[in-house]
Design an enzyme around this catalytic site. Sequence first.
Site, PDB file in Angstrom:
ATOM      1  N   HIS A  75      42.267  33.123  38.137  1.00 30.31           N
ATOM      2  CA  HIS A  75      41.353  33.660  39.133  1.00 30.31           C
ATOM      3  C   HIS A  75      39.967  33.060  38.939  1.00 30.31           C
ATOM      4  O   HIS A  75      39.634  32.579  37.857  1.00 30.31           O
ATOM      5  CB  HIS A  75      41.305  35.178  39.031  1.00 30.31           C
ATOM      6  CG  HIS A  75      42.570  35.830  39.502  1.00 30.31           C
ATOM      7  ND1 HIS A  75      42.687  37.185  39.638  1.00 30.31           N
ATOM      8  CD2 HIS A  75      43.762  35.320  39.880  1.00 30.31           C
ATOM      9  CE1 HIS A  75      43.899  37.483  40.077  1.00 30.31           C
ATOM     10  NE2 HIS A  75      44.573  36.358  40.229  1.00 30.31           N
ATOM     11  N   GLU A  77      37.089  34.427  38.649  1.00 24.30           N
ATOM     12  CA  GLU A  77      36.333  35.096  37.591  1.00 24.30           C
ATOM     13  C   GLU A  77      36.756  34.584  36.221  1.00 24.30           C
ATOM     14  O   GLU A  77      35.924  34.324  35.348  1.00 24.30           O
ATOM     15  CB  GLU A  77      36.570  36.615  37.614  1.00 24.30           C
ATOM     16  CG  GLU A  77      36.329  37.277  38.941  1.00 24.30           C
ATOM     17  CD  GLU A  77      37.595  37.412  39.786  1.00 24.30           C
ATOM     18  OE1 GLU A  77      38.224  36.372  40.118  1.00 24.30           O
ATOM     19  OE2 GLU A  77      37.951  38.538  40.121  1.00 24.30           O
ATOM     20  N   CYS A 103      40.502  41.903  40.588  1.00 21.93           N
ATOM     21  CA  CYS A 103      41.731  42.662  40.377  1.00 21.93           C
ATOM     22  C   CYS A 103      41.590  43.433  39.059  1.00 21.93           C
ATOM     23  O   CYS A 103      40.631  43.233  38.306  1.00 21.93           O
ATOM     24  CB  CYS A 103      42.940  41.721  40.333  1.00 21.93           C
ATOM     25  SG  CYS A 103      42.987  40.634  38.898  1.00 21.93           S
ATOM     26  N   CYS A 106      41.427  41.112  35.889  1.00 21.65           N
ATOM     27  CA  CYS A 106      40.124  40.465  35.748  1.00 21.65           C
ATOM     28  C   CYS A 106      39.054  41.477  35.359  1.00 21.65           C
ATOM     29  O   CYS A 106      38.150  41.169  34.578  1.00 21.65           O
ATOM     30  CB  CYS A 106      39.729  39.750  37.039  1.00 21.65           C
ATOM     31  SG  CYS A 106      40.629  38.210  37.297  1.00 21.65           S
TER      32      CYS A 106
END
Length: 160
Positions: A75, A77, A103, A106
């Site tokens: 992801h 992040e 999410c 994360c």
Amino acid sequence: MERPAFDDIFMELAVNLAKRSHCIKRHVGAVLTKETRIISIGYNGPPAGTHNCDEEWPDTGCPRDSKGGCSLALHAEQNAILYAVKNNTSVEGATLYVTLSPCLACSRIIYSMGIRRVIFLKSYAEHKGLPSDEGVDFLRRFGVACEAYQGTLTNVTHMI
């Protein structure tokens, strides 16, 4: 000339970074900052040196894992945090600007790394058809400021 707010500058950069993504399903960008300085950037996609999903599997994207998610992608992040840490940059106390709210997985990383503030453009729950943003709920529960972006994006030519 009116000077743009840093929130606007950093979110516009996150939106533009999302355009670098090789993901077939969703383009997400992230900017990690401390005070008024950028300490790292990221966008979603496979780890460097593996396959670019849109090139390797242009019609379907990367193979799915056992839960139906991308088998290769990190992801945005995660990429921003990993790059900062890999380069010995502390992310503790940082602010994360991201085009899609984090999410739950994360959010656990964000909290564990000591990031204190998250600003997101769009809702992960709405994107996934979930009743709530579990990641946002987690961050708020444990004291991380997490808010939807309220500014105006004026220097973005196309939003993904």
